[in-house]
Write a protein that holds these residues in place. Sequence first.
Motif, PDB file in Angstrom:
ATOM      1  N   VAL A  86       0.825  -1.207   0.000  1.00 58.36           N
ATOM      2  CA  VAL A  86       0.000   0.000   0.000  1.00 58.36           C
ATOM      3  C   VAL A  86       0.863   1.262   0.000  1.00 58.36           C
ATOM      4  CG1 VAL A  86      -1.663   1.333   1.362  1.00 58.36           C
ATOM      5  CG2 VAL A  86      -1.957  -1.141   1.124  1.00 58.36           C
ATOM      6  N   VAL A  87       1.927   1.268   0.809  1.00 53.34           N
ATOM      7  CA  VAL A  87       2.743   2.486   0.954  1.00 53.34           C
ATOM      8  C   VAL A  87       3.915   2.558  -0.022  1.00 53.34           C
ATOM      9  CG1 VAL A  87       2.104   2.785   3.378  1.00 53.34           C
ATOM     10  CG2 VAL A  87       4.196   1.519   2.802  1.00 53.34           C
ATOM     11  N   ALA A  88       4.267   1.455  -0.639  1.00 49.44           N
ATOM     12  CA  ALA A  88       5.458   1.394  -1.503  1.00 49.44           C
ATOM     13  C   ALA A  88       5.508   2.455  -2.605  1.00 49.44           C
ATOM     14  CB  ALA A  88       5.615  -0.002  -2.100  1.00 49.44           C
ATOM     15  N   PRO A  89       4.398   2.846  -3.214  1.00 48.81           N
ATOM     16  CA  PRO A  89       4.491   3.896  -4.240  1.00 48.81           C
ATOM     17  C   PRO A  89       4.911   5.261  -3.689  1.00 48.81           C
ATOM     18  CG  PRO A  89       2.446   2.661  -4.484  1.00 48.81           C
ATOM     19  CD  PRO A  89       3.060   2.247  -3.180  1.00 48.81           C
ATOM     20  N   PHE A  90       4.830   5.436  -2.380  1.00 47.00           N
ATOM     21  CA  PHE A  90       5.060   6.736  -1.764  1.00 47.00           C
ATOM     22  C   PHE A  90       6.343   6.851  -0.953  1.00 47.00           C
ATOM     23  CE2 PHE A  90       0.542   5.865  -2.121  1.00 47.00           C
ATOM     24  CZ  PHE A  90       0.094   6.958  -2.835  1.00 47.00           C
ATOM     25  N   VAL A  91       6.901   5.716  -0.525  1.00 40.15           N
ATOM     26  CA  VAL A  91       8.031   5.738   0.416  1.00 40.15           C
ATOM     27  C   VAL A  91       9.130   4.776   0.009  1.00 40.15           C
ATOM     28  CG1 VAL A  91       6.537   6.367   2.362  1.00 40.15           C
ATOM     29  CG2 VAL A  91       7.040   3.965   1.915  1.00 40.15           C
ATOM     30  N   ASP A  92      10.296   4.991   0.614  1.00 39.29           N
ATOM     31  CA  ASP A  92      11.381   4.027   0.487  1.00 39.29           C
ATOM     32  C   ASP A  92      11.158   2.957   1.552  1.00 39.29           C
ATOM     33  OD1 ASP A  92      12.705   5.512  -1.532  1.00 39.29           O
ATOM     34  OD2 ASP A  92      13.507   6.859  -0.001  1.00 39.29           O
ATOM     35  N   VAL A  93      11.020   1.710   1.135  1.00 43.10           N
ATOM     36  CA  VAL A  93      10.748   0.601   2.059  1.00 43.10           C
ATOM     37  C   VAL A  93      12.055  -0.118   2.374  1.00 43.10           C
ATOM     38  CG1 VAL A  93       9.507  -1.558   2.395  1.00 43.10           C
ATOM     39  CG2 VAL A  93       8.406   0.327   1.155  1.00 43.10           C
ATOM     40  N   PRO A  94      12.475  -0.120   3.640  1.00 41.86           N
ATOM     41  CA  PRO A  94      13.688  -0.856   4.013  1.00 41.86           C
ATOM     42  C   PRO A  94      13.563  -2.341   3.677  1.00 41.86           C
ATOM     43  CG  PRO A  94      13.000   0.600   5.789  1.00 41.86           C
ATOM     44  CD  PRO A  94      11.889   0.592   4.764  1.00 41.86           C
ATOM     45  N   ALA A  95      14.655  -2.933   3.276  1.00 45.35           N
ATOM     46  CA  ALA A  95      14.654  -4.328   2.808  1.00 45.35           C
ATOM     47  C   ALA A  95      14.139  -5.311   3.858  1.00 45.35           C
ATOM     48  CB  ALA A  95      16.056  -4.725   2.364  1.00 45.35           C
ATOM     49  N   ASN A  96      14.410  -5.066   5.118  1.00 42.54           N
ATOM     50  CA  ASN A  96      14.045  -6.043   6.151  1.00 42.54           C
ATOM     51  C   ASN A  96      12.725  -5.713   6.858  1.00 42.54           C
ATOM     52  OD1 ASN A  96      14.963  -3.755   7.454  1.00 42.54           O
ATOM     53  ND2 ASN A  96      15.967  -4.904   9.098  1.00 42.54           N
ATOM     54  N   LEU A  97      11.990  -4.731   6.389  1.00 35.93           N
ATOM     55  CA  LEU A  97      10.797  -4.297   7.115  1.00 35.93           C
ATOM     56  C   LEU A  97       9.700  -5.351   7.145  1.00 35.93           C
ATOM     57  CD1 LEU A  97       9.509  -2.186   8.845  1.00 35.93           C
ATOM     58  CD2 LEU A  97       8.796  -0.974   6.773  1.00 35.93           C
ATOM     59  N   ALA A  98       9.513  -6.104   6.101  1.00 36.49           N
ATOM     60  CA  ALA A  98       8.481  -7.164   6.109  1.00 36.49           C
ATOM     61  C   ALA A  98       8.765  -8.166   7.224  1.00 36.49           C
ATOM     62  CB  ALA A  98       8.423  -7.864   4.760  1.00 36.49           C
ATOM     63  N   GLU A  99      10.026  -8.528   7.405  1.00 36.19           N
ATOM     64  CA  GLU A  99      10.385  -9.453   8.480  1.00 36.19           C
ATOM     65  C   GLU A  99      10.162  -8.822   9.849  1.00 36.19           C
ATOM     66  OE1 GLU A  99      12.585  -8.767   5.915  1.00 36.19           O
ATOM     67  OE2 GLU A  99      12.219 -10.592   4.762  1.00 36.19           O
ATOM     68  N   GLU A 100      10.457  -7.532   9.983  1.00 42.38           N
ATOM     69  CA  GLU A 100      10.221  -6.836  11.252  1.00 42.38           C
ATOM     70  C   GLU A 100       8.739  -6.805  11.594  1.00 42.38           C
ATOM     71  OE1 GLU A 100      12.147  -3.057  11.983  1.00 42.38           O
ATOM     72  OE2 GLU A 100      13.758  -3.608  10.594  1.00 42.38           O
ATOM     73  N   LEU A 101       7.901  -6.569  10.598  1.00 41.63           N
ATOM     74  CA  LEU A 101       6.461  -6.542  10.831  1.00 41.63           C
ATOM     75  C   LEU A 101       5.951  -7.913  11.263  1.00 41.63           C
ATOM     76  CD1 LEU A 101       5.356  -4.289   7.847  1.00 41.63           C
ATOM     77  CD2 LEU A 101       5.177  -3.715  10.278  1.00 41.63           C
ATOM     78  N   THR A 102       6.452  -8.953  10.637  1.00 39.63           N
ATOM     79  CA  THR A 102       6.063 -10.312  11.033  1.00 39.63           C
ATOM     80  C   THR A 102       6.506 -10.586  12.469  1.00 39.63           C
ATOM     81  OG1 THR A 102       6.156 -11.091   8.757  1.00 39.63           O
ATOM     82  CG2 THR A 102       6.308 -12.765  10.479  1.00 39.63           C
ATOM     83  N   ALA A 103       7.695 -10.144  12.825  1.00 37.98           N
ATOM     84  CA  ALA A 103       8.183 -10.310  14.205  1.00 37.98           C
ATOM     85  C   ALA A 103       7.315  -9.526  15.187  1.00 37.98           C
ATOM     86  CB  ALA A 103       9.639  -9.871  14.306  1.00 37.98           C
ATOM     87  N   ASP A 104       6.894  -8.313  14.797  1.00 40.71           N
ATOM     88  CA  ASP A 104       5.998  -7.520  15.646  1.00 40.71           C
ATOM     89  C   ASP A 104       4.722  -8.298  15.944  1.00 40.71           C
ATOM     90  OD1 ASP A 104       7.831  -5.421  15.456  1.00 40.71           O
ATOM     91  OD2 ASP A 104       6.638  -4.305  13.979  1.00 40.71           O
ATOM     92  N   MET A 105       4.158  -8.923  14.903  1.00 43.23           N
ATOM     93  CA  MET A 105       2.936  -9.695  15.068  1.00 43.23           C
ATOM     94  C   MET A 105       3.177 -10.899  15.978  1.00 43.23           C
ATOM     95  SD  MET A 105       0.718 -11.823  12.256  1.00 43.23           S
ATOM     96  CE  MET A 105       2.104 -12.903  12.008  1.00 43.23           C
ATOM     97  N   ARG A 106       4.245 -11.618  15.740  1.00 45.71           N
ATOM     98  CA  ARG A 106       4.524 -12.827  16.526  1.00 45.71           C
ATOM     99  C   ARG A 106       4.744 -12.524  18.004  1.00 45.71           C
ATOM    100  NH1 ARG A 106       8.189 -15.593  11.968  1.00 45.71           N
ATOM    101  NH2 ARG A 106       6.478 -16.592  10.842  1.00 45.71           N
ATOM    102  N   GLU A 107       5.281 -11.344  18.301  1.00 48.35           N
ATOM    103  CA  GLU A 107       5.497 -10.963  19.701  1.00 48.35           C
ATOM    104  C   GLU A 107       4.192 -10.808  20.470  1.00 48.35           C
ATOM    105  OE1 GLU A 107       7.976  -7.504  19.874  1.00 48.35           O
ATOM    106  OE2 GLU A 107       9.650  -8.526  18.902  1.00 48.35           O
ATOM    107  N   THR A 108       3.078 -10.680  19.771  1.00 50.59           N
ATOM    108  CA  THR A 108       1.795 -10.485  20.438  1.00 50.59           C
ATOM    109  C   THR A 108       0.972 -11.768  20.550  1.00 50.59           C
ATOM    110  OG1 THR A 108       0.540  -9.922  18.431  1.00 50.59           O
ATOM    111  CG2 THR A 108       1.722  -8.117  19.554  1.00 50.59           C
ATOM    112  N   VAL A 109       1.483 -12.877  20.040  1.00 53.55           N
ATOM    113  CA  VAL A 109       0.752 -14.139  20.108  1.00 53.55           C
ATOM    114  C   VAL A 109       0.523 -14.486  21.574  1.00 53.55           C
ATOM    115  CG1 VAL A 109       0.902 -16.627  19.674  1.00 53.55           C
ATOM    116  CG2 VAL A 109       1.585 -15.003  17.908  1.00 53.55           C
TER     117      VAL A 109
END
Length: 109
Positions: free
Chosen positions: A66-89
Amino acid sequence: MSRHDLQPKADKPEVVRATVGWDRPLQTFFAQVFIRTEDEPDEGEALIWIGTEPGELPTGDAALAVVAPFVDVPANLAEELTADMRETVGIKDGLQQVAAKRSLFGSIH
């Protein structure tokens, strides 16, 4: 909840800020893009705000798309987001969250 603020692309001067993250109570990732307006030149106004409904963005990759057309997306951000989710399990809603979900959605999701 997690929150990652992203740097707008150099060719997108109208973008004030963009954010992605994980919202545990709604069990969704979210994506926001704010653009400069005459009334809000510094804070911006929401151009995009997705991830306000339970399960609306099921993956970090979906939020980043959704945001990729507007911003520079760091290479590892998808993994960080998945880790954020897993920390709340295993974290359960508090009484106020349960009451709010029942009021808004008719259930506690």
